[in-house]
Scaffold this active site. Structure first.
Site, mmCIF file in Angstrom:
data_model
loop_
_atom_site.group_PDB
_atom_site.id
_atom_site.type_symbol
_atom_site.label_atom_id
_atom_site.label_comp_id
_atom_site.label_asym_id
_atom_site.label_seq_id
_atom_site.Cartn_x
_atom_site.Cartn_y
_atom_site.Cartn_z
ATOM 1 C CG HIS A 88 -0.600 0.145 2.504
ATOM 2 N ND1 HIS A 88 -0.344 -0.917 3.343
ATOM 3 C CD2 HIS A 88 -0.366 1.249 3.241
ATOM 4 C CE1 HIS A 88 0.024 -0.473 4.528
ATOM 5 N NE2 HIS A 88 0.028 0.841 4.496
ATOM 6 C CG ASP A 223 0.266 -4.245 2.623
ATOM 7 O OD1 ASP A 223 0.864 -3.615 1.726
ATOM 8 O OD2 ASP A 223 -0.636 -3.749 3.318
ATOM 9 C CB SER A 657 2.631 1.553 6.337
ATOM 10 O OG SER A 657 1.359 1.476 6.894
HETATM 11 N N1 ARG Z 1 -4.681 -0.143 7.286
HETATM 12 C C1 ARG Z 1 -3.398 -0.034 6.666
HETATM 13 C C2 ARG Z 1 -2.602 1.090 7.290
HETATM 14 O O1 ARG Z 1 -3.123 2.141 7.547
HETATM 15 C C3 ARG Z 1 -3.479 0.257 5.215
HETATM 16 C C4 ARG Z 1 -4.087 -0.802 4.413
HETATM 17 C C5 ARG Z 1 -4.350 -0.392 2.991
HETATM 18 N N2 ARG Z 1 -5.339 -1.286 2.439
HETATM 19 C C6 ARG Z 1 -6.610 -0.953 2.148
HETATM 20 N N3 ARG Z 1 -7.449 -1.919 1.903
HETATM 21 N N4 ARG Z 1 -7.044 0.298 2.084
HETATM 22 O O2 ARG Z 1 -1.419 0.989 7.470
#
Ligand code: ARG
Length: 738
Positions: A88, A223, A657
């Site tokens: 992401h 991811d 992330s």
């Molecule tokens: N929840 C994750 C974060 O903020 C990001 C995931 C991105 N994926 C998505 N389905 N929008 O680090």
């Protein structure tokens, strides 16, 4: 005298707050000061030295960690500047390199040589060169000043400190406060801006589970994505050039495929963005009852309108999906935060702490009124919270042309007054053209028009009438058509038809030859200037919001000072502020509710069990299904299956992330990518029982690259750490020979 005392107190404070005495799964610690946590880390299984974590004299782990694009974290994993980060985090890079004909976002991509890597203009990484405590210098500069008068002085000394630290170098620096402006730190960075995309799995793997599984465990998402840092011939930062060289890092992480088990030491090293752990009960109430539901509602409007368009054709999906994912991510975040703040009774919990604080402060004049002052501040702010959310980027500024119109208006004005300054004119032209390109990237006439009208309608209905800005009342009067909905739709149709600032074709024509008189009569501009944040605030909030913000800053500063005085032996760590932090703890399972326990690890069997052919979120590529059918897991598999994700109790937040999860030997075991639903309140209150970090296991990452991607070239760059076969004793060897 008082100042001397204050200084001595501050020094004492710095010493005291870094003596942790709690179990340190909670806490985002500053690498420079990690030595104070070291004994505990060692007890939990960490085998390296404090110098291995952070050092200015020799290569240390910090030299292998980068701030990735300012919004994520990455880690160097080869001597040729290879970076691992999240899918992401690389999403936009992949989307912007995709077309319906050559769609790497959907099909995945692995460069088989350096020449195949894709330069990503605008992307950069920053290495932390060093950090320093500059509290003494800042304290000296603001000595004797009341809180309100400090900001200007802090800005001044900050400029000096940054100048001194970077003069004659290619480095950049910033000064950031921690503990709500009770301490100041200087960070010095080196920025590299030739960054190239090396590999990314198909999004059916990289975003498997989509928004349904986002923020949840058990999880099965691959991811990850892969980039490379390039440098000039001297290994120093250089603008993109085809003949730049892969960067030679001071340090890179070895990659372990030895696996993880419950209780193993785990550390996350990265750049957490923002936490609000010292928010008061008043702030919690504002979040759960006013701000969060409004943000969710406004994001929902955008998501629905975009999804409808994205489902129409691939080109539109590719155009909007990166931004869509960002909006959806924090849409679900605010839903979860509200739900969990309530479930964990954080408001009541904070009220209890505050009552106890007030008792302690009763005979301390400096702090005795702190919470009645908070109460007063919130009382004047609360009636305006909803309108304030509407006034920002979730609301009236959500449709991009509105913000652009104001930017262009300023540019046009300046172009006229500075028309003889050629350098200035050229610069404005270049910026204008970049803004236009960016605007066009996500412009969608049907969706934008719908969103514009719906946000205005919802403003009209949700914000108390007594607070309605004059321009909203006037639009409603002049375009009235039976209902607010029909009214604002009619107004949107009118603007799209008559303004030169909205549709890209008309906008490009106008900006090629801008004219101030035309601009000033343009109905789009006449609307947009009301929404310019400074204008909007002046006309509708007076000083209410700015007074509140100033008072909050002052009270927060005092509250933190008091808390540290109250608990001199407590391990207090500063809120996240996009600076480098270490969080350490263990691989750890948890019980989401009575009677059940979640495992630390998910496997590919669970991933395939979720598979739904052709689905938006749960489809899987044929390559994965084929390899799964043959159980082709190679050395990455264990017990006939392949690990996908795991959880640990590390304290992380957005910005982390892509952060490396590192084992006791300093080896990479996973990439942190998410948090879990039961702890969505975590940015405001850490809960030891529930808070987990979700990571993608290095074994899954390497399997995707190697087996599905066939990119041996990438695998061969890595320093892979395997279980060494047990050493045989002479006796064993003798037995074997027999
Ligand atoms: N929840 C994750 C974060 O903020 C990001 C995931 C991105 N994926 C998505 N389905 N929008 O680090």
């Amino acid at each position: 005298m008082r100042n001397k005392l204050k200084q001595a107190w501050l020094i004492l404070l710095i010493i005291l707050i870094y003596i942790p005495n709690t179990k340190a799964d909670e806490g985002m610690w500053l690498p420079m000061l990690i030595g104070k946590n070291y004994e505990q880390m060692k007890k939990q299984g960490f085998k390296l030295t404090p110098e291995d974590l952070y050092s200015v004299n020799k290569a240390s782990l910090k030299d292998a960690i980068v701030s990735f694009g300012g919004f994520c974290t990455g880690e160097i994993v080869s001597k040729n500047g290879l970076i691992f980060t999240n899918h992401h985090c690389g999403y936009d890079a992949a989307a912007s390199n995709s077309t319906p004909q050559n769609n790497i976002l959907d099909s995945g991509f692995y460069a088989k040589s350096n020449a195949e890597e894709k330069p990503i203009p605008g992307l950069f990484v920053r290495f932390l060169v060093r950090m320093a405590d500059v509290t003494p210098q800042v304290s000296e500069a603001i000595k004797g000043l009341p809180f309100e008068k400090r900001a200007a002085k802090v800005a001044e000394i900050t400029r000096t400190l940054i100048g001194d630290a970077t003069q004659g170098t290619n480095l950049e620096a910033e000064v950031k406060d921690i503990f709500k402006a009770n301490q100041y730190l200087l960070f010095i960075y080196e920025r590299y801006s030739d960054i190239r995309l090396v590999g990314i799995p198909p999004q059916s793997i990289g975003k498997f589970g989509g928004d349904t599984d986002n923020w949840e465990w058990p999880r099965h998402t691959g991811d990850f994505s892969i980039f490379r840092v390039y440098a000039g011939a001297d290994n120093k930062p250089a603008q993109y050039a085809a003949n730049n060289k892969p960067y030679t890092p001071k340090k890179f992480l070895p990659v372990s495929i030895k696996g993880v088990k419950n209780g193993d030491f785990a550390m996350v090293y990265g750049f957490p963005g923002r936490t609000d752990r010292y928010l008061t009960s008043y702030g919690v109430k504002v979040a759960t009852d006013l701000a969060n539901p409004t943000i969710v509602k406004l994001r929902d409007i955008r998501l629905k309108a975009w999804k409808e368009e994205m489902d129409k054709d691939v080109a539109t999906r590719l155009k909007l999906s990166s931004e869509y994912a960002n909006i959806a991510n924090y849409w679900k975040y605010y839903i979860g935060q509200t739900e969990q703040l309530k479930r964990h009774k954080i408001y009541e919990e904070k009220q209890k702490q505050e009552a106890e604080f007030t008792k302690w402060a009763a005979n301390k004049p400096e702090y005795a009124n702190l919470f009645s002052d908070y109460e007063k501040a919130y009382k004047t702010y609360e009636p305006y919270v909803i309108q304030n959310v509407y006034a920002g980027f979730n609301g009236l500024l959500a449709v991009n042309w509105v913000d652009n119109a104001n930017t262009f208006a300023t540019a046009i004005n300046n172009l006229q007054t500075k028309k003889d300054d050629q350098a200035y004119v050229a610069n404005v032209k270049q910026e204008t053209s970049a803004t236009l390109d960016a605007y066009e990237l996500t412009y969608n006439e049907t969706a934008d028009k719908k969103i514009f009208a719906q946000i205005l309608t919802s403003f009209y209905n949700d914000v108390p009438k007594s607070q309605h800005p004059k321009f909203i009342t006037l639009i409603a009067e002049n375009y009235w058509a039976n209902s607010p909905e029909a009214t604002f739709k009619k107004y949107a149709d009118y603007l799209w038809d008559k303004s030169v600032l909205i549709t890209p074709v008309k906008l490009r024509q106008f900006m090629a030859n801008p004219n101030k008189e035309v601009l000033e009569k343009d109905p789009g501009y006449l609307y947009a200037k009301n929404v310019l944040p400074s204008e909007y605030a002046k006309a509708n909030f007076g000083t209410i919001i700015t007074d509140y913000a100033a008072q909050r800053a002052k009270l927060d500063n005092l509250y933190l000072k008091a808390l540290m005085e109250k608990n001199p032996n407590a391990a207090i760590y500063p809120d996240a502020n996009s600076t480098m932090r270490i969080s350490y703890g263990q691989i750890q399972n948890y019980s989401p509710k009575d009677g059940m326990t979640y495992n630390i690890q998910t496997n590919i069997d669970g991933m395939v069990a979720k598979y739904q052919p052709g689905d938006d979120e749960f489809d899987l590529p044929k390559s994965l299904l084929d390899a799964y059918a043959k159980k082709d897991f190679r050395e990455y598999g264990v017990n006939g299956t392949l690990p996908v994700n795991f959880i640990s109790n590390n304290d992380i937040t957005g910005g982390n992330s892509g952060s490396p999860v590192i084992n006791g030997n300093g080896e990479l075991i996973g990439l942190a990518f998410d948090g879990n639903w039961e702890a969505m309140s975590g940015d405001i209150a850490f809960d030891k029982n529930y808070k987990r970090t979700i990571s993608v296991d290095t074994r899954f990452v390497l399997w995707c690259i190697d087996v599905l991607g066939g990119a041996k070239n990438i695998i061969n760059e890595l320093d892979i750490r395997r279980d060494t076969p047990p050493k045989l004793s002479i006796k064993d060897k003798m037995i074997m020979k027999k």
